[in-house]
Structure formats: structure tokens, C-alpha cells
Design an enzyme around this catalytic site. Sequence first.
Site, mmCIF file in Angstrom:
data_model
loop_
_atom_site.group_PDB
_atom_site.id
_atom_site.type_symbol
_atom_site.label_atom_id
_atom_site.label_comp_id
_atom_site.label_asym_id
_atom_site.label_seq_id
_atom_site.Cartn_x
_atom_site.Cartn_y
_atom_site.Cartn_z
ATOM 1 N NE ARG A 142 -4.104 -1.883 1.917
ATOM 2 C CZ ARG A 142 -3.956 -2.945 2.709
ATOM 3 N NH1 ARG A 142 -2.979 -2.988 3.600
ATOM 4 N NH2 ARG A 142 -4.784 -3.942 2.599
ATOM 5 C CE LYS A 164 -0.799 13.848 -14.314
ATOM 6 N NZ LYS A 164 -1.155 14.204 -15.704
ATOM 7 C CD GLU A 206 7.232 17.216 -22.734
ATOM 8 O OE1 GLU A 206 6.535 18.201 -22.416
ATOM 9 O OE2 GLU A 206 6.738 16.129 -23.119
ATOM 10 C CE LYS A 248 5.179 17.911 -14.059
ATOM 11 N NZ LYS A 248 5.090 16.783 -14.951
ATOM 12 C CD GLU A 258 -4.045 16.598 -16.142
ATOM 13 O OE1 GLU A 258 -2.990 16.028 -15.808
ATOM 14 O OE2 GLU A 258 -4.463 16.646 -17.298
ATOM 15 N NE ARG A 262 0.442 17.255 -13.015
ATOM 16 C CZ ARG A 262 0.981 16.418 -12.137
ATOM 17 N NH1 ARG A 262 0.555 16.370 -10.910
ATOM 18 N NH2 ARG A 262 1.954 15.617 -12.496
ATOM 19 C CG ASN A 266 -2.055 17.739 -20.873
ATOM 20 O OD1 ASN A 266 -1.095 17.010 -20.624
ATOM 21 N ND2 ASN A 266 -3.183 17.695 -20.202
ATOM 22 C CG HIS A 269 1.356 16.774 -24.484
ATOM 23 N ND1 HIS A 269 2.136 17.911 -24.473
ATOM 24 C CD2 HIS A 269 2.110 15.807 -23.907
ATOM 25 C CE1 HIS A 269 3.301 17.625 -23.897
ATOM 26 N NE2 HIS A 269 3.311 16.363 -23.547
ATOM 27 C CG HIS A 273 -1.407 12.300 -26.570
ATOM 28 N ND1 HIS A 273 -0.220 11.784 -26.100
ATOM 29 C CD2 HIS A 273 -1.858 13.128 -25.600
ATOM 30 C CE1 HIS A 273 0.019 12.267 -24.892
ATOM 31 N NE2 HIS A 273 -0.951 13.105 -24.568
ATOM 32 C CG HIS A 286 6.236 12.283 -25.407
ATOM 33 N ND1 HIS A 286 4.888 12.259 -25.700
ATOM 34 C CD2 HIS A 286 6.399 13.230 -24.445
ATOM 35 C CE1 HIS A 286 4.266 13.148 -24.937
ATOM 36 N NE2 HIS A 286 5.163 13.755 -24.164
HETATM 37 N N1 NAD Z 1 4.888 10.793 -14.914
HETATM 38 C C1 NAD Z 1 4.776 11.845 -15.697
HETATM 39 O O1 NAD Z 1 4.289 12.908 -15.291
HETATM 40 C C2 NAD Z 1 5.278 11.743 -17.098
HETATM 41 C C3 NAD Z 1 5.412 12.894 -17.878
HETATM 42 C C4 NAD Z 1 5.958 12.776 -19.155
HETATM 43 C C5 NAD Z 1 6.348 11.532 -19.633
HETATM 44 N N2 NAD Z 1 6.185 10.429 -18.857
HETATM 45 C C6 NAD Z 1 6.625 9.103 -19.326
HETATM 46 O O2 NAD Z 1 8.033 9.147 -19.471
HETATM 47 C C7 NAD Z 1 8.421 8.168 -20.425
HETATM 48 C C8 NAD Z 1 9.426 8.790 -21.362
HETATM 49 O O3 NAD Z 1 10.569 9.172 -20.632
HETATM 50 P P1 NAD Z 1 12.001 9.311 -21.335
HETATM 51 O O4 NAD Z 1 11.878 10.166 -22.519
HETATM 52 O O5 NAD Z 1 12.953 9.673 -20.275
HETATM 53 O O6 NAD Z 1 12.236 7.845 -21.911
HETATM 54 P P2 NAD Z 1 13.104 6.604 -21.425
HETATM 55 O O7 NAD Z 1 12.998 6.392 -19.986
HETATM 56 O O8 NAD Z 1 12.730 5.466 -22.312
HETATM 57 O O9 NAD Z 1 14.597 7.065 -21.769
HETATM 58 C C9 NAD Z 1 14.942 7.320 -23.108
HETATM 59 C C10 NAD Z 1 16.150 6.491 -23.531
HETATM 60 O O10 NAD Z 1 17.335 7.040 -22.977
HETATM 61 C C11 NAD Z 1 18.106 6.044 -22.316
HETATM 62 N N3 NAD Z 1 18.812 6.730 -21.252
HETATM 63 C C12 NAD Z 1 18.287 7.274 -20.139
HETATM 64 N N4 NAD Z 1 19.210 7.991 -19.484
HETATM 65 C C13 NAD Z 1 20.356 7.889 -20.193
HETATM 66 C C14 NAD Z 1 21.660 8.436 -20.044
HETATM 67 N N5 NAD Z 1 21.930 9.276 -19.055
HETATM 68 N N6 NAD Z 1 22.594 8.108 -20.948
HETATM 69 C C15 NAD Z 1 22.300 7.309 -21.995
HETATM 70 N N7 NAD Z 1 21.087 6.790 -22.215
HETATM 71 C C16 NAD Z 1 20.127 7.075 -21.312
HETATM 72 C C17 NAD Z 1 17.080 5.032 -21.905
HETATM 73 O O11 NAD Z 1 17.698 3.796 -21.694
HETATM 74 C C18 NAD Z 1 16.134 5.053 -23.084
HETATM 75 O O12 NAD Z 1 16.634 4.260 -24.134
HETATM 76 C C19 NAD Z 1 7.141 7.707 -21.100
HETATM 77 O O13 NAD Z 1 6.818 6.435 -20.624
HETATM 78 C C20 NAD Z 1 6.108 8.722 -20.670
HETATM 79 O O14 NAD Z 1 4.812 8.181 -20.595
HETATM 80 C C21 NAD Z 1 5.674 10.517 -17.614
HETATM 81 ZN ZN ZN Z 2 4.963 15.303 -22.736
#
Ligand code: NAD
Ligand code: ZN
Length: 379
Positions: A142, A164, A206, A248, A258, A262, A266, A269, A273, A286
Site C-alpha cells: 500500500r 504521476k 518539454e 513544473k 490535474e 496542470r 498538455n 499534446h 498523441h 514523444h
Molecule cells: N509521470 C509523468 O508525469 C510523465 C510525464 C511525461 C512523460 N512520462 C513518461 O516518461 C516516459 C518517457 O521518458 P524518457 O523520454 O525519459 O524515456 P526513457 O525512460 O525510455 O529514456 C529514453 C532512452 O534514454 C536512455 N537513457 C536514459 N538515461 C540515459 C543516459 N543518461 N545516458 C544514456 N542513455 C540514457 C534510456 O535507456 C532510453 O533508451 C514515457 O513512458 C512517458 O509516458 C511521464
Molecule cells: Zn509530454
Amino acid sequence: MAAMTAKKAGKRASGAVRGRKRRTVDVALGDRSYQIEIGDDWLEPLGRRVGDRLGAERIALLTVPTVARRYAPALTRGLRAAGARVSRIVVPDGDATKNLRQLGELYDRFLDQGLDRHSAVVTLGGGVVGDLGGFAAATFLRGIPFAQVPTTVLAMVDSSIGGKTGVNLKQGKNLVGAFHQPVGVYIDAATLRSLPRRQRAAGAAELIKAAAIWDADFFDWLESRIEAFLDLDPKVVLPALERACAIKAQVVERDEREGGLRRLLNFGHTLAHTIETHARYRGILHGEAVSIGMVFAADRSEALGFSPKGTRERLQSLLERAGLPTRVPNRPRRAYLSAMAVDKKKQGEEIHFVVLEGIGAAGTTSLRPRDILPPGWKA
Ligand SMILES: NC(=O)c1ccc[n+]([C@@H]2O[C@H](COP(=O)([O-])OP(=O)(O)OC[C@H]3O[C@@H](n4cnc5c(N)ncnc54)[C@H](O)[C@@H]3O)[C@@H](O)[C@H]2O)c1
Ligand SMILES: [Zn+2]
């Protein structure tokens, strides 16, 4: 550099920038408040700080292979110096890892390793491990505490802040999740040196978004420094991360769950999407889809009379200098309309569409997809 100030009432300025000094951004959420600590080349002391903050006997360190190899050893030394027993869990790279099966495997590993209510999770990597590990922490027994050590630009300025967490279902992204605030976000900007430039630029989308919706001075500042940011000049990277995190944080503080504000995050976005859906999340990052979506939204904002002429052009030119795509992929209008019709942010027939009110200010308006994309619209 000149201090970036937020002149607008209610927007907190982050103050002048002081060389490569470590900086902190507060996320004020009552008893769930925490800090984002930003430094350069300090992974081992960072680990020590995370360990001290968590005060946990056992820590599960969740990461992905490339990141584990480079950064887990120093972070682990720091966590151990704080007295924690650390077990490393390495999950496969990629968004597909954010799924229920992987989550189930994580619970098994947590139990095998003897994690209990006094244990904690640390996520080291991008948004994927942050979302997955955060959700595992939110739900295991939990809820146990967790800390984020983001290593992508996107995770540093966006996904690690705000609580999130979640996983994808086969029917769509992020359909199962929880709000679970971390106890802290710890950034070592030096980890970005191994991040491919394309990923840096996608994260920068972003960051540019944060400036575009919230802070005109920050946007101005970025206009003369975006290349230096992508080249990871510490004099630019540290203040830019600090400012984007602060934006942020301010948005999340005012609207943790949200309800309204918040939604501004988006911006870009809605179309992003639909582009990601059409591409089946392959071949386009993304942040790249968001870049295209922002230019589209800025264009619509001008057409609908929300923002002055020239706003879209300024935004587009900054994104292009960051090497980001800005042209909407050539598909028929109806393809975009039908993808928008399944938008999960939709309420009834209308979508909360984020419009720019000029550089540095944004608002939302409720529109039907066919008003966002009027008859005759072409990609
Ligand atoms: N929780 C939230 O509020 C929120 C907001 C935006 C996005 N997201 C989520 O975040 C995810 C995308 O995140 P991301 O863009 O970081 O993608 P990711 O975590 O897949 O990282 C991108 C790539 O970079 C590599 N990598 C990471 N750090 C590295 C480093 N320092 N050196 C070399 N390689 C490295 C990873 O292995 C991966 O291949 C999605 O799943 C999305 O839904 C969540
Ligand atoms: Zn985004």
C-alpha cells in the site's frame, strides 16, 4: 547571465543564476513537500543524500541496462554510505517495459529481497523507470517511499516531478496509475553526457514547452542559448534545468491532481498523441511529437485569435534550432479527427485544448475536434 524573472503576478521567479553551484527547487505540497536538487558530477554524494533522506534499511534500485552500467555503481556507493542495503533491479529498456507483467515481476523481486514497509525504491533512468518504479512503490504494501534520480532531460524537467506514476495497458499508454509523490528528485546533469543528442533535443521540447506556457523571460533566455543547452554547457544546462523544474513545480503545487492548471502542461499534446498513435509509438520520440503538436497548437491559437501574430513563428524557430521536427505528418484530416475522438483528456464531445496567449502565457479552451481541425484543414 541576466536573471530570469517571472514578472507576471503569482509566478515565482527562481532568482539569479550562480555559476555551477548546486541548486534546489522546492515542491510545496503540504506534508508531501519535497525538493529537487540539481548538481553536476556528484552522483556518489547525491546517493548519500538520497540514502540519508530515505533513511531506509533496504533500497531497491530500479534502472535499465545502459544507465546501470554507467551510473549505478557510484549511486550505490553513496546509498550504502548512508547505511542502506541496496539491491539492483535492471529492467529492459523501452516504453514497453512499463507494463503489468513487469510490475508483477518487480513485486516478486521486492519480496525475494526482503523489502518491507521500512524499505524504499530509488529509480535511476528516464521516465520509463520513473513511472514504473514510482507505481511499484505507490502500490507495494500500500505504498513505500521512493526517490527519483532522473537521467534524461525529459525525466529531469517533466516526468520525475509531480507524482504521476503508472504503466501502460495494451489498449493505451498510462491507463493504470497512481499519484505518489517522491520524497525527493536528485539530478546529476553530468549523466546527460551519455544521452544521445536526439533524446536531449526531445527532452528540450518539454523544456521549451515550459517556457512557452509560463515564462517569457525564460523563453527569451533560451533563444540565445538553445545550442549551448544541447551541447551541455554547464553554465546553461544547470540554470535551464532549474528554471524548467521550478515551472513544473509551481504548476503541480497549484493543481496536484490535474483539475485545471496542470492541463497547461498538455500544451502541444493533443496533436502529439494522435501523431504517436498513428506512428504506433515507433520512429518518433514523444518530445518530437510534442514539438510538432506545439507548433500546430500555436498556429491554431493565432487563427482563433488567442495569441498575437508571430507567436507561432518564434516558437517554431526555436524548436527547429533544437533540431526538432515541426511539420505535421501528411495524413488526411479524418485520420487526425478520429484519433482525437479517443483522447483520454476528452470530456463529452469536447477536448480541453491548450492555447497560447502569446509567448509565456497559456490557457485552455473547450473545443470539438472539428473546431480544432476546421473543414479544409490540411497537414
Ligand atoms: N509521470 C509523468 O508525469 C510523465 C510525464 C511525461 C512523460 N512520462 C513518461 O516518461 C516516459 C518517457 O521518458 P524518457 O523520454 O525519459 O524515456 P526513457 O525512460 O525510455 O529514456 C529514453 C532512452 O534514454 C536512455 N537513457 C536514459 N538515461 C540515459 C543516459 N543518461 N545516458 C544514456 N542513455 C540514457 C534510456 O535507456 C532510453 O533508451 C514515457 O513512458 C512517458 O509516458 C511521464
Ligand atoms: Zn509530454
